[in-house]
Design a protein around this motif. Structure first.
Motif, PDB file in Angstrom:
ATOM      1  N   LEU A  39      44.054  55.604  59.132  1.00  0.00           N
ATOM      2  CA  LEU A  39      43.689  54.050  60.451  1.00  0.00           C
ATOM      3  C   LEU A  39      45.260  54.483  61.600  1.00  0.00           C
ATOM      4  CD1 LEU A  39      42.685  51.037  60.828  1.00  0.00           C
ATOM      5  CD2 LEU A  39      44.616  50.544  59.383  1.00  0.00           C
ATOM      6  N   PHE A  40      45.531  54.551  62.553  1.00  0.00           N
ATOM      7  CA  PHE A  40      45.940  54.655  64.108  1.00  0.00           C
ATOM      8  C   PHE A  40      46.007  55.616  63.736  1.00  0.00           C
ATOM      9  CE2 PHE A  40      48.007  50.661  62.347  1.00  0.00           C
ATOM     10  CZ  PHE A  40      48.155  50.032  63.182  1.00  0.00           C
ATOM     11  N   ALA A  41      44.689  56.436  64.133  1.00  0.00           N
ATOM     12  CA  ALA A  41      44.328  58.089  63.731  1.00  0.00           C
ATOM     13  C   ALA A  41      44.764  59.700  64.442  1.00  0.00           C
ATOM     14  CB  ALA A  41      42.633  57.834  63.368  1.00  0.00           C
ATOM     15  N   GLY A  42      44.914  58.385  66.247  1.00  0.00           N
ATOM     16  CA  GLY A  42      45.856  59.133  66.530  1.00  0.00           C
ATOM     17  C   GLY A  42      44.966  60.933  67.155  1.00  0.00           C
ATOM     18  N   THR A  43      45.249  62.038  66.455  1.00  0.00           N
ATOM     19  CA  THR A  43      44.711  63.304  66.099  1.00  0.00           C
ATOM     20  C   THR A  43      43.565  63.536  65.519  1.00  0.00           C
ATOM     21  OG1 THR A  43      46.259  64.800  64.993  1.00  0.00           O
ATOM     22  CG2 THR A  43      46.574  64.238  67.432  1.00  0.00           C
ATOM     23  N   GLY A  44      44.200  62.506  64.380  1.00  0.00           N
ATOM     24  CA  GLY A  44      43.125  62.452  62.923  1.00  0.00           C
ATOM     25  C   GLY A  44      43.849  63.611  62.219  1.00  0.00           C
ATOM     26  N   SER A  45      44.707  64.187  62.291  1.00  0.00           N
ATOM     27  CA  SER A  45      45.328  65.145  61.215  1.00  0.00           C
ATOM     28  C   SER A  45      45.734  64.678  59.653  1.00  0.00           C
ATOM     29  CB  SER A  45      46.451  65.498  61.871  1.00  0.00           C
ATOM     30  OG  SER A  45      47.106  67.143  61.247  1.00  0.00           O
ATOM     31  N   LEU A  46      45.220  64.215  59.456  1.00  0.00           N
ATOM     32  CA  LEU A  46      45.776  63.310  58.479  1.00  0.00           C
ATOM     33  C   LEU A  46      44.752  63.480  57.575  1.00  0.00           C
ATOM     34  CD1 LEU A  46      49.215  60.951  58.861  1.00  0.00           C
ATOM     35  CD2 LEU A  46      48.887  63.547  57.255  1.00  0.00           C
ATOM     36  N   GLY A  47      44.103  62.586  58.278  1.00  0.00           N
ATOM     37  CA  GLY A  47      42.880  62.785  57.420  1.00  0.00           C
ATOM     38  C   GLY A  47      41.554  63.891  57.300  1.00  0.00           C
ATOM     39  N   ILE A  48      42.152  64.449  58.544  1.00  0.00           N
ATOM     40  CA  ILE A  48      41.646  65.897  58.625  1.00  0.00           C
ATOM     41  C   ILE A  48      41.448  67.160  57.208  1.00  0.00           C
ATOM     42  CG2 ILE A  48      40.948  67.962  59.793  1.00  0.00           C
ATOM     43  CD1 ILE A  48      40.455  66.153  62.304  1.00  0.00           C
ATOM     44  N   GLU A  49      42.701  66.712  57.066  1.00  0.00           N
ATOM     45  CA  GLU A  49      43.725  67.422  56.047  1.00  0.00           C
ATOM     46  C   GLU A  49      43.172  67.043  54.585  1.00  0.00           C
ATOM     47  OE1 GLU A  49      46.452  70.342  54.995  1.00  0.00           O
ATOM     48  OE2 GLU A  49      46.288  69.799  57.506  1.00  0.00           O
ATOM     49  N   ALA A  50      43.022  65.659  54.720  1.00  0.00           N
ATOM     50  CA  ALA A  50      42.695  65.068  53.630  1.00  0.00           C
ATOM     51  C   ALA A  50      41.181  65.705  52.881  1.00  0.00           C
ATOM     52  CB  ALA A  50      42.946  63.696  53.211  1.00  0.00           C
ATOM     53  N   LEU A  51      39.919  65.768  53.860  1.00  0.00           N
ATOM     54  CA  LEU A  51      38.854  66.049  53.535  1.00  0.00           C
ATOM     55  C   LEU A  51      38.611  67.427  53.450  1.00  0.00           C
ATOM     56  CD1 LEU A  51      37.061  64.646  57.273  1.00  0.00           C
ATOM     57  CD2 LEU A  51      36.828  64.291  54.356  1.00  0.00           C
ATOM     58  N   SER A  52      40.120  68.405  54.178  1.00  0.00           N
ATOM     59  CA  SER A  52      39.868  70.021  53.463  1.00  0.00           C
ATOM     60  C   SER A  52      40.066  70.311  53.281  1.00  0.00           C
ATOM     61  CB  SER A  52      41.187  70.592  54.976  1.00  0.00           C
ATOM     62  OG  SER A  52      40.889  72.180  54.906  1.00  0.00           O
ATOM     63  N   ARG A  53      41.084  69.369  52.285  1.00  0.00           N
ATOM     64  CA  ARG A  53      41.554  69.863  50.861  1.00  0.00           C
ATOM     65  C   ARG A  53      40.904  69.349  49.700  1.00  0.00           C
ATOM     66  NH1 ARG A  53      47.767  70.074  50.558  1.00  0.00           N
ATOM     67  NH2 ARG A  53      48.152  70.873  52.580  1.00  0.00           N
ATOM     68  N   GLY A  54      39.466  68.237  49.733  1.00  0.00           N
ATOM     69  CA  GLY A  54      38.444  67.576  48.860  1.00  0.00           C
ATOM     70  C   GLY A  54      38.249  66.599  48.813  1.00  0.00           C
ATOM     71  N   MET A  55      38.708  65.985  50.012  1.00  0.00           N
ATOM     72  CA  MET A  55      38.381  64.207  49.955  1.00  0.00           C
ATOM     73  C   MET A  55      36.690  64.274  50.263  1.00  0.00           C
ATOM     74  SD  MET A  55      39.910  61.832  49.787  1.00  0.00           S
ATOM     75  CE  MET A  55      41.908  61.482  48.751  1.00  0.00           C
ATOM     76  N   ASP A  56      35.701  63.452  50.110  1.00  0.00           N
ATOM     77  CA  ASP A  56      34.656  63.419  50.227  1.00  0.00           C
ATOM     78  C   ASP A  56      34.574  62.911  51.468  1.00  0.00           C
ATOM     79  OD1 ASP A  56      33.421  64.995  47.640  1.00  0.00           O
ATOM     80  OD2 ASP A  56      33.387  62.407  47.317  1.00  0.00           O
ATOM     81  N   LYS A  57      34.910  62.152  52.490  1.00  0.00           N
ATOM     82  CA  LYS A  57      34.351  61.271  53.411  1.00  0.00           C
ATOM     83  C   LYS A  57      35.689  60.630  53.428  1.00  0.00           C
ATOM     84  CE  LYS A  57      31.553  57.157  54.980  1.00  0.00           C
ATOM     85  NZ  LYS A  57      31.140  56.197  54.672  1.00  0.00           N
ATOM     86  N   ALA A  58      35.958  60.604  55.100  1.00  0.00           N
ATOM     87  CA  ALA A  58      36.924  60.005  55.753  1.00  0.00           C
ATOM     88  C   ALA A  58      36.535  58.983  57.229  1.00  0.00           C
ATOM     89  CB  ALA A  58      37.610  60.864  56.171  1.00  0.00           C
ATOM     90  N   VAL A  59      37.587  58.465  57.028  1.00  0.00           N
ATOM     91  CA  VAL A  59      37.165  57.220  57.827  1.00  0.00           C
ATOM     92  C   VAL A  59      38.300  56.910  58.900  1.00  0.00           C
ATOM     93  CG1 VAL A  59      36.387  54.753  58.789  1.00  0.00           C
ATOM     94  CG2 VAL A  59      35.962  55.338  56.647  1.00  0.00           C
ATOM     95  N   PHE A  60      37.966  56.997  60.294  1.00  0.00           N
ATOM     96  CA  PHE A  60      39.043  57.374  61.054  1.00  0.00           C
ATOM     97  C   PHE A  60      39.169  56.391  62.792  1.00  0.00           C
ATOM     98  CE2 PHE A  60      38.174  61.684  60.445  1.00  0.00           C
ATOM     99  CZ  PHE A  60      39.509  62.387  59.460  1.00  0.00           C
TER     100      PHE A  60
END
Length: 189
Positions: free
Chosen positions: A48-69
């Motif tokens: 939430l308040f994704a900005g660049t999406g850096s945090l959510g993308i990092e979580a996806l890269s580290r094994g999360m299945d899905k992200a909502v930005f």
């Protein structure tokens, strides 16, 4: 700014054009993931308040299945989409242009629920705890969810409120990060 670890490790991330956003530094991002991870075995993340999406993308890269930005700025949404494409993670993400409160209500109508939430509102807004309470009331959090709240270090959020308990707080210059654990109150039978 780059992806630090996982499947998209080392990929460069674009910044949002202009001066309106304050991206989380790689140093802070690395510290956050050492507290909450560092890797995941699936799950769903909300940035939430994704900005660049850096945090959510990092979580996806580290094994999360899905992200909502979610972000209300058009430039941010375009940057998130470009960063998802650059990291090859587009298929595992949804990107929405909306303000935080309306977005949470829309997610609740879809019966979305999250294991991990990144809250990085503009520092002038001091309502991270209110947003977390709203997520609880809308049943957007899975039992045991982790919430990462980033804010100005001169401000303080409570260690405990509602169904949230602060696991850890760290300061990095003018940035503070509080990691909260979510546990629903259970009534005695």
């Amino acid at each position: 700014m780059r992806v630090i670890s996982g499947s998209a490790r080392g990929r460069a991330l674009k910044a949002v054009p202009g001066m309106g956003t304050r991206p989380t530094t790689d140093k802070v991002k690395e510290a956050v993931f050492s507290i909450i991870g560092p890797y995941f075995e699936g799950g769903t993340v909300l940035d939430l308040f994704a900005g660049t999406g850096s945090l959510g993308i990092e979580a996806l890269s580290r094994g999360m299945d899905k992200a909502v930005f979610i972000d209300k700025e058009y430039k941010s949404m375009e940057t998130v989409r470009a960063n998802l494409k650059a990291t090859g993670l587009t298929e595992r993400a949804e990107v929405y242009k909306n303000d935080a409160e309306r977005a949470l209500k829309a997610l609740a109508k879809r019966k979305a629920a999250f294991d991990l939430v990144f809250l990085d509102p503009p520092y002038r807004l001091k309502h991270g705890d209110q947003l977390m309470t709203q997520m609880d009331e809308l049943k957007l959090l899975k039992e045991g969810a982790t919430i990462v709240l980033e804010y100005e270090s001169s401000f303080a959020y409570p260690e405990r409120f509602g169904n949230f308990t602060q696991r850890r707080k760290a300061e990095y210059g003018d940035t503070a990060v509080s990691v909260y654990d979510y546990e629903r109150e259970t009534s005695a039978v």
